[in-house]
Design a protein around this motif. Structure first.
Motif, PDB file in Angstrom:
ATOM      1  N   SER A 129       0.822  -1.211   0.000  1.00  0.00           N
ATOM      2  CA  SER A 129       0.000   0.000   0.000  1.00  0.00           C
ATOM      3  C   SER A 129       0.857   1.262   0.000  1.00  0.00           C
ATOM      4  N   ARG A 130       2.135   1.127   0.339  1.00  0.00           N
ATOM      5  CA  ARG A 130       3.080   2.250   0.323  1.00  0.00           C
ATOM      6  C   ARG A 130       4.040   2.192  -0.858  1.00  0.00           C
ATOM      7  N   SER A 131       4.480   0.970  -1.210  1.00  0.00           N
ATOM      8  CA  SER A 131       5.438   0.819  -2.303  1.00  0.00           C
ATOM      9  C   SER A 131       5.444  -0.618  -2.801  1.00  0.00           C
ATOM     10  N   GLY A 132       5.147  -0.774  -4.077  1.00  0.00           N
ATOM     11  CA  GLY A 132       5.204  -2.100  -4.684  1.00  0.00           C
ATOM     12  C   GLY A 132       6.614  -2.662  -4.665  1.00  0.00           C
ATOM     13  N   SER A 133       7.588  -1.811  -4.911  1.00  0.00           N
ATOM     14  CA  SER A 133       8.986  -2.258  -4.926  1.00  0.00           C
ATOM     15  C   SER A 133       9.418  -2.765  -3.552  1.00  0.00           C
ATOM     16  N   ALA A 134       9.050  -2.052  -2.511  1.00  0.00           N
ATOM     17  CA  ALA A 134       9.408  -2.484  -1.160  1.00  0.00           C
ATOM     18  C   ALA A 134       8.691  -3.788  -0.808  1.00  0.00           C
ATOM     19  N   ALA A 135       7.440  -3.921  -1.232  1.00  0.00           N
ATOM     20  CA  ALA A 135       6.689  -5.147  -0.959  1.00  0.00           C
ATOM     21  C   ALA A 135       7.332  -6.346  -1.635  1.00  0.00           C
ATOM     22  N   VAL A 136       7.747  -6.188  -2.880  1.00  0.00           N
ATOM     23  CA  VAL A 136       8.383  -7.294  -3.603  1.00  0.00           C
ATOM     24  C   VAL A 136       9.723  -7.640  -2.950  1.00  0.00           C
ATOM     25  N   THR A 137      10.427  -6.631  -2.472  1.00  0.00           N
ATOM     26  CA  THR A 137      11.702  -6.854  -1.800  1.00  0.00           C
ATOM     27  C   THR A 137      11.526  -7.760  -0.580  1.00  0.00           C
ATOM     28  N   VAL A 138      10.445  -7.575   0.145  1.00  0.00           N
ATOM     29  CA  VAL A 138      10.161  -8.396   1.317  1.00  0.00           C
ATOM     30  C   VAL A 138       9.541  -9.735   0.920  1.00  0.00           C
ATOM     31  N   MET A 139       8.747  -9.738  -0.132  1.00  0.00           N
ATOM     32  CA  MET A 139       8.015 -10.940  -0.527  1.00  0.00           C
ATOM     33  C   MET A 139       8.915 -12.030  -1.102  1.00  0.00           C
ATOM     34  N   VAL A 140       9.794 -11.673  -2.015  1.00  0.00           N
ATOM     35  CA  VAL A 140      10.553 -12.675  -2.766  1.00  0.00           C
ATOM     36  C   VAL A 140      11.406 -13.582  -1.875  1.00  0.00           C
ATOM     37  N   PRO A 141      12.191 -13.053  -0.931  1.00  0.00           N
ATOM     38  CA  PRO A 141      12.988 -13.973  -0.115  1.00  0.00           C
ATOM     39  C   PRO A 141      12.146 -14.929   0.721  1.00  0.00           C
ATOM     40  N   ASN A 142      10.909 -14.555   0.991  1.00  0.00           N
ATOM     41  CA  ASN A 142      10.030 -15.398   1.797  1.00  0.00           C
ATOM     42  C   ASN A 142       9.216 -16.387   0.975  1.00  0.00           C
ATOM     43  N   SER A 143       9.087 -16.152  -0.317  1.00  0.00           N
ATOM     44  CA  SER A 143       8.246 -17.043  -1.115  1.00  0.00           C
ATOM     45  C   SER A 143       9.008 -17.724  -2.241  1.00  0.00           C
ATOM     46  N   LEU A 144       9.948 -17.046  -2.823  1.00  0.00           N
ATOM     47  CA  LEU A 144      10.703 -17.626  -3.935  1.00  0.00           C
ATOM     48  C   LEU A 144      12.168 -17.836  -3.592  1.00  0.00           C
ATOM     49  N   GLY A 145      12.554 -17.452  -2.407  1.00  0.00           N
ATOM     50  CA  GLY A 145      13.956 -17.456  -2.026  1.00  0.00           C
ATOM     51  C   GLY A 145      14.466 -18.810  -1.570  1.00  0.00           C
ATOM     52  N   PRO A 146      15.723 -18.845  -1.235  1.00  0.00           N
ATOM     53  CA  PRO A 146      16.372 -20.100  -0.850  1.00  0.00           C
ATOM     54  C   PRO A 146      15.917 -20.650   0.493  1.00  0.00           C
ATOM     55  N   GLY A 147      15.358 -19.801   1.354  1.00  0.00           N
ATOM     56  CA  GLY A 147      14.925 -20.278   2.661  1.00  0.00           C
ATOM     57  C   GLY A 147      13.936 -21.423   2.572  1.00  0.00           C
ATOM     58  N   GLU A 148      12.926 -21.255   1.733  1.00  0.00           N
ATOM     59  CA  GLU A 148      11.918 -22.312   1.575  1.00  0.00           C
ATOM     60  C   GLU A 148      12.531 -23.567   0.960  1.00  0.00           C
ATOM     61  N   LEU A 149      13.406 -23.379  -0.021  1.00  0.00           N
ATOM     62  CA  LEU A 149      14.057 -24.536  -0.639  1.00  0.00           C
ATOM     63  C   LEU A 149      14.918 -25.289   0.373  1.00  0.00           C
ATOM     64  N   LEU A 150      15.650 -24.549   1.193  1.00  0.00           N
ATOM     65  CA  LEU A 150      16.472 -25.200   2.212  1.00  0.00           C
ATOM     66  C   LEU A 150      15.603 -25.925   3.234  1.00  0.00           C
ATOM     67  N   MET A 151      14.479 -25.326   3.618  1.00  0.00           N
ATOM     68  CA  MET A 151      13.598 -25.973   4.582  1.00  0.00           C
ATOM     69  C   MET A 151      13.011 -27.266   4.049  1.00  0.00           C
ATOM     70  N   LYS A 152      12.673 -27.272   2.772  1.00  0.00           N
ATOM     71  CA  LYS A 152      12.017 -28.448   2.193  1.00  0.00           C
ATOM     72  C   LYS A 152      13.003 -29.494   1.683  1.00  0.00           C
ATOM     73  N   HIS A 153      14.135 -29.046   1.132  1.00  0.00           N
ATOM     74  CA  HIS A 153      15.012 -29.984   0.434  1.00  0.00           C
ATOM     75  C   HIS A 153      16.445 -30.009   0.955  1.00  0.00           C
TER      76      HIS A 153
END
Length: 107
Positions: free
Chosen positions: A72-96
Motif C-alpha cells: 500500500s506504500r510501495s510495490g517495490s518495497a513489498a516485492v523486496t520483502v516478498m521474494v525472499p520469503n516465497s521464492l527465495g532459498p529459505g523455503e528450498l532449504l527448509m524443504k530440500h
C-alpha cells in the motif's frame, strides 16, 4: 493473525511503511540504506523461516498481510520483502536441504 504476527504488523510493519517513499525508491531505483538495514535487522527477510533457525515463524497468511500492507506504500518495497520469503532459498532449504545446510545457511 497470531498475536505475534499482529504485533509485528502494528509495530515493525508500521515503522517500515513510515520510512518508505515510493517516489524516492522509484527515482533512486533502490531502497534507501536505512530501509535495507531496518528490513534486515527486524526479520522481514526471514518471516517464513521457523524460529529455531532464526526466522520469525510466520504463517503464509501472516506473510501475505505484511506484504499487502507494505504494497500500500510501495510495490517495490513489498516485492523486496516478498521474494525472499516465497521464492527465495529459505523455503528450498527448509524443504530440500540437509540439516547441516539448514543450520549453516538459515538466519
Amino acid at each position: 493473525l497470531t498475536a505475534e504476527e499482529q504485533a509485528f504488523m502494528d509495530n515493525e510493519v508500521e515503522q517500515l511503511c513510515e520510512m518508505i517513499s515510493d517516489y524516492q525508491i522509484t527515482r533512486d531505483r533502490d531502497l534507501p540504506p536505512e530501509v535495507w538495514a531496518f528490513i534486515r535487522s527486524r526479520g522481514f527477510l526471514g518471516m517464513m523461516i521457523p524460529k529455531e533457525y532464526g526466522g520469525l515463524g510466520f504463517s503464509a497468511h501472516g506473510h501475505s498481510q505484511v506484504v499487502m500492507k507494505i504494497a500500500s506504500r510501495s510495490g517495490s518495497a513489498a516485492v523486496t520483502v516478498m521474494v525472499p520469503n516465497s521464492l527465495g532459498p529459505g523455503e528450498l532449504l527448509m524443504k530440500h536441504g540437509t540439516q547441516a545446510q539448514r543450520d549453516y545457511f538459515l538466519p
